[in-house]
Design an enzyme around this catalytic site. Structure first.
Site, PDB file in Angstrom:
ATOM      1  N   ASN A  72       0.836  -1.202   0.000  1.00  0.00           N
ATOM      2  CA  ASN A  72       0.000   0.000   0.000  1.00  0.00           C
ATOM      3  C   ASN A  72       0.870   1.250   0.000  1.00  0.00           C
ATOM      4  O   ASN A  72       2.042   1.215   0.359  1.00  0.00           O
ATOM      5  CB  ASN A  72      -0.875   0.029   1.265  1.00  0.00           C
ATOM      6  CG  ASN A  72      -2.105  -0.845   1.116  1.00  0.00           C
ATOM      7  OD1 ASN A  72      -2.614  -1.021   0.013  1.00  0.00           O
ATOM      8  ND2 ASN A  72      -2.576  -1.371   2.223  1.00  0.00           N
ATOM      9  N   ALA A  80      -4.847 -10.040   5.468  1.00  0.00           N
ATOM     10  CA  ALA A  80      -4.253 -11.077   6.314  1.00  0.00           C
ATOM     11  C   ALA A  80      -3.765 -10.465   7.619  1.00  0.00           C
ATOM     12  O   ALA A  80      -3.507  -9.264   7.698  1.00  0.00           O
ATOM     13  CB  ALA A  80      -3.087 -11.741   5.585  1.00  0.00           C
ATOM     14  N   LYS A 105      -6.593   2.698  -4.651  1.00  0.00           N
ATOM     15  CA  LYS A 105      -6.471   2.065  -3.332  1.00  0.00           C
ATOM     16  C   LYS A 105      -5.929   3.076  -2.322  1.00  0.00           C
ATOM     17  O   LYS A 105      -6.348   3.103  -1.166  1.00  0.00           O
ATOM     18  CB  LYS A 105      -5.558   0.844  -3.421  1.00  0.00           C
ATOM     19  CG  LYS A 105      -5.499   0.091  -2.121  1.00  0.00           C
ATOM     20  CD  LYS A 105      -5.424  -1.402  -2.256  1.00  0.00           C
ATOM     21  CE  LYS A 105      -5.704  -2.051  -0.906  1.00  0.00           C
ATOM     22  NZ  LYS A 105      -4.710  -3.054  -0.547  1.00  0.00           N
ATOM     23  N   ASN A 112     -13.543  -4.321  10.646  1.00  0.00           N
ATOM     24  CA  ASN A 112     -12.064  -4.275  10.573  1.00  0.00           C
ATOM     25  C   ASN A 112     -11.479  -3.154  11.412  1.00  0.00           C
ATOM     26  O   ASN A 112     -12.013  -2.057  11.434  1.00  0.00           O
ATOM     27  CB  ASN A 112     -11.609  -4.011   9.136  1.00  0.00           C
ATOM     28  CG  ASN A 112     -11.620  -5.257   8.298  1.00  0.00           C
ATOM     29  OD1 ASN A 112     -12.263  -6.233   8.657  1.00  0.00           O
ATOM     30  ND2 ASN A 112     -10.917  -5.209   7.185  1.00  0.00           N
ATOM     31  N   ASN A 125      -7.585   5.196   7.000  1.00  0.00           N
ATOM     32  CA  ASN A 125      -6.541   4.773   7.943  1.00  0.00           C
ATOM     33  C   ASN A 125      -6.203   5.764   9.048  1.00  0.00           C
ATOM     34  O   ASN A 125      -6.214   5.417  10.229  1.00  0.00           O
ATOM     35  CB  ASN A 125      -5.277   4.391   7.171  1.00  0.00           C
ATOM     36  CG  ASN A 125      -5.243   2.901   6.889  1.00  0.00           C
ATOM     37  OD1 ASN A 125      -5.054   2.106   7.797  1.00  0.00           O
ATOM     38  ND2 ASN A 125      -5.474   2.531   5.651  1.00  0.00           N
ATOM     39  N   SER A 141      -5.322  -1.067   9.318  1.00  0.00           N
ATOM     40  CA  SER A 141      -3.943  -1.452   9.654  1.00  0.00           C
ATOM     41  C   SER A 141      -3.221  -0.347  10.429  1.00  0.00           C
ATOM     42  O   SER A 141      -2.422  -0.628  11.318  1.00  0.00           O
ATOM     43  CB  SER A 141      -3.173  -1.803   8.385  1.00  0.00           C
ATOM     44  OG  SER A 141      -3.136  -0.684   7.524  1.00  0.00           O
ATOM     45  N   ASN A 149     -13.651   0.472  11.058  1.00  0.00           N
ATOM     46  CA  ASN A 149     -13.987   1.101   9.766  1.00  0.00           C
ATOM     47  C   ASN A 149     -15.455   1.500   9.655  1.00  0.00           C
ATOM     48  O   ASN A 149     -15.791   2.590   9.198  1.00  0.00           O
ATOM     49  CB  ASN A 149     -13.660   0.149   8.610  1.00  0.00           C
ATOM     50  CG  ASN A 149     -12.171  -0.099   8.467  1.00  0.00           C
ATOM     51  OD1 ASN A 149     -11.378   0.445   9.231  1.00  0.00           O
ATOM     52  ND2 ASN A 149     -11.791  -0.909   7.502  1.00  0.00           N
TER      53      ASN A 149
HETATM   54  P1  NAD Z   1       3.646  -7.027   8.303  1.00  0.00           P
HETATM   55  O1  NAD Z   1       4.143  -6.029   9.279  1.00  0.00           O
HETATM   56  O2  NAD Z   1       2.775  -8.158   8.778  1.00  0.00           O
HETATM   57  O3  NAD Z   1       4.892  -7.690   7.535  1.00  0.00           O
HETATM   58  C1  NAD Z   1       6.040  -7.008   7.180  1.00  0.00           C
HETATM   59  C2  NAD Z   1       7.212  -7.963   7.332  1.00  0.00           C
HETATM   60  O4  NAD Z   1       8.379  -7.314   6.809  1.00  0.00           O
HETATM   61  C3  NAD Z   1       7.529  -8.357   8.783  1.00  0.00           C
HETATM   62  O5  NAD Z   1       7.499  -9.755   8.927  1.00  0.00           O
HETATM   63  C4  NAD Z   1       8.938  -7.778   9.005  1.00  0.00           C
HETATM   64  O6  NAD Z   1       9.742  -8.583   9.856  1.00  0.00           O
HETATM   65  C5  NAD Z   1       9.482  -7.741   7.591  1.00  0.00           C
HETATM   66  N1  NAD Z   1      10.620  -6.835   7.395  1.00  0.00           N
HETATM   67  C6  NAD Z   1      10.815  -5.581   7.896  1.00  0.00           C
HETATM   68  N2  NAD Z   1      11.986  -5.073   7.452  1.00  0.00           N
HETATM   69  C7  NAD Z   1      12.537  -6.019   6.644  1.00  0.00           C
HETATM   70  C8  NAD Z   1      13.745  -6.092   5.890  1.00  0.00           C
HETATM   71  N3  NAD Z   1      14.624  -5.078   5.863  1.00  0.00           N
HETATM   72  N4  NAD Z   1      13.993  -7.208   5.167  1.00  0.00           N
HETATM   73  C9  NAD Z   1      13.116  -8.251   5.184  1.00  0.00           C
HETATM   74  N5  NAD Z   1      11.962  -8.250   5.895  1.00  0.00           N
HETATM   75  C10 NAD Z   1      11.680  -7.148   6.604  1.00  0.00           C
HETATM   76  O7  NAD Z   1       2.908  -6.203   7.147  1.00  0.00           O
HETATM   77  P2  NAD Z   1       1.666  -6.638   6.227  1.00  0.00           P
HETATM   78  O8  NAD Z   1       0.391  -6.415   6.971  1.00  0.00           O
HETATM   79  O9  NAD Z   1       1.941  -7.975   5.635  1.00  0.00           O
HETATM   80  O10 NAD Z   1       1.730  -5.502   5.103  1.00  0.00           O
HETATM   81  C11 NAD Z   1       2.725  -5.480   4.080  1.00  0.00           C
HETATM   82  C12 NAD Z   1       2.308  -4.470   3.027  1.00  0.00           C
HETATM   83  O11 NAD Z   1       1.061  -4.920   2.433  1.00  0.00           O
HETATM   84  C13 NAD Z   1       2.003  -3.068   3.564  1.00  0.00           C
HETATM   85  O12 NAD Z   1       2.338  -2.101   2.601  1.00  0.00           O
HETATM   86  C14 NAD Z   1       0.487  -3.078   3.775  1.00  0.00           C
HETATM   87  O13 NAD Z   1      -0.098  -1.792   3.758  1.00  0.00           O
HETATM   88  C15 NAD Z   1       0.060  -3.908   2.578  1.00  0.00           C
HETATM   89  N6  NAD Z   1      -1.229  -4.593   2.708  1.00  0.00           N
HETATM   90  C16 NAD Z   1      -1.563  -5.231   3.878  1.00  0.00           C
HETATM   91  C17 NAD Z   1      -2.792  -5.893   3.950  1.00  0.00           C
HETATM   92  C18 NAD Z   1      -3.178  -6.686   5.170  1.00  0.00           C
HETATM   93  O14 NAD Z   1      -4.327  -7.146   5.250  1.00  0.00           O
HETATM   94  N7  NAD Z   1      -2.297  -6.939   6.127  1.00  0.00           N
HETATM   95  C19 NAD Z   1      -3.672  -5.872   2.867  1.00  0.00           C
HETATM   96  C20 NAD Z   1      -3.276  -5.206   1.688  1.00  0.00           C
HETATM   97  C21 NAD Z   1      -2.052  -4.576   1.622  1.00  0.00           C
END
Ligand code: NAD
Length: 311
Positions: A104, A130, A186, A254, A194, A257, A204
């Site tokens: 995002n 997730a 998005k 929800n 947010n 995030s 939400n």
């Molecule tokens: P999250 O915090 O669960 O996961 C991020 C991961 O990145 C963590 O496991 C962390 O340890 C790892 N990380 C941090 N620095 C790192 C590095 N230098 N090298 C390797 N790994 C590293 O985040 P998320 O919820 O999975 O979200 C990820 C992206 O997806 C964000 O941009 C979020 O906005 C987007 N997104 C999330 C959702 C959702 O439902 N969670 C839905 C759509 C989009």
């Protein structure tokens, strides 16, 4: 296909797990050691509505050298750390490896291009959701389509190959020739929901129900839409405010995030969401006072977790 997922939190593990079960060689690449160890020792557990799925064949590493060059790198770190994370993942990026971002916020494509060069990055948006439950375990919280697109709108063989691999793994994916519009679309939903959720602590569904939050949502979205239009971005929906409010209703229960980040005292993606609207607005000569206030408040909240009076 040999695939690495950089940032294997909630979303990275979800996509990695599904792609692994779809017959690909998948490596999760993450700095979180407990999660990496749990996946290697016991596999990845995905909690679905109708039961659990154990992904056995997936591998995980913290050291990219262990993985070697891959056919596709998917970036799923938070957009706060995109640049440094991709720089750390250079050993898995071969001369032709495409790098796909499904994160995002604005600016991820540019930050990845700074490392790998122009023409190597594929953009995308996902409607899946997730949640991270603990090392080696996630919940698949919501389903939806994934859109993938070249930044210049062309339809390339690599794009078709990736979309095919995703669809074969059960990740319903479509190719878009205007991926930047979808990324902005998005973004605008995130702009409306947010920061307001993070500041008020509301789920939400409550945001459109109160005059105060509803009006601020409308103003923040209207500013972002003006910036997008000035940049020549054509949004995929006619009434952006109605669209954002509809998303609030569809995801009523929800916790956004950014609210979850604030509750867990983590750094938020505010700079890449409302903050990005302010920066882009400045460049385009569009005033964005409501987004500036929202970005300012969340920035202060995330800088003062340890000194603020709890309420
Ligand atoms: P999250 O915090 O669960 O996961 C991020 C991961 O990145 C963590 O496991 C962390 O340890 C790892 N990380 C941090 N620095 C790192 C590095 N230098 N090298 C390797 N790994 C590293 O985040 P998320 O919820 O999975 O979200 C990820 C992206 O997806 C964000 O941009 C979020 O906005 C987007 N997104 C999330 C959702 C959702 O439902 N969670 C839905 C759509 C989009």
């Amino acid at each position: 296909m040999k695939i690495a997922v950089l940032g294997a939190g909630a979303m990275g593990s979800l996509y990695g797990g599904l792609l692994s079960d779809g017959g690909n060689e998948v490596w999760l690449l993450d700095i979180w050691k407990e999660h990496v160890d749990a996946v290697n020792e016991r596999g990845l557990v995905i909690e679905e509505e109708d039961g659990e799925r154990l992904v056995k064949n997936i591998k995980a590493a913290s050291n990219p050298e262990q993985i070697g060059s891959v056919d596709l790198l998917i970036v799923f770190v938070k957009s706060t750390v995109t640049g440094e994370a991709v720089r750390g993942a250079v050993p898995v990026i071969g001369e032709k490896t495409p790098v796909l971002t499904l994160q995002n916020g604005l600016g991820n494509i540019e930050k990845i291009e700074e490392v790998v060069g122009k023409g190597r990055v594929i953009g995308g948006v996902t409607s899946h959701g997730a949640t991270m439950l603990g090392p080696g375990r996630i919940r698949h919280a919501g389903r939806g389509d994934t859109y993938l697109g070249e930044v210049d709108g062309s339809i390339t063989p690599r794009l078709k190959t990736i979309a095919k691999a995703f669809n074969e793994a059960g990740i319903k994916s479509k190719i878009s020739q205007s991926i930047l519009s979808l990324i902005w679309g998005k973004l605008i939903v995130n702009v409306g929901i947010n920061a307001l959720a993070a500041i008020t602590g509301l789920r939400n569904g409550m945001l459109p129900e109160y005059a105060g939050t509803s009006e601020i949502l409308e103003m923040a979205v209207a500013e972002a839409v003006r910036v997008a239009e000035t940049k020549g971005i054509k949004l995929q929906y006619d009434d952006p405010v109605a669209h954002v409010k509809e998303v609030c209703r569809l995801t009523a229960q929800n916790k956004a995030s950014m609210l979850q980040d604030v509750l867990n005292k983590r750094k938020t993606e505010i700079d890449m969401i409302n903050g990005a609207v302010v920066r882009e607005g400045k460049t385009e000569g569009i005033a964005t006072p409501v987004n500036k206030v929202l970005a300012g408040l969340v920035s202060v909240m995330q800088e003062t977790y340890d000194i603020r009076i709890e309420h």
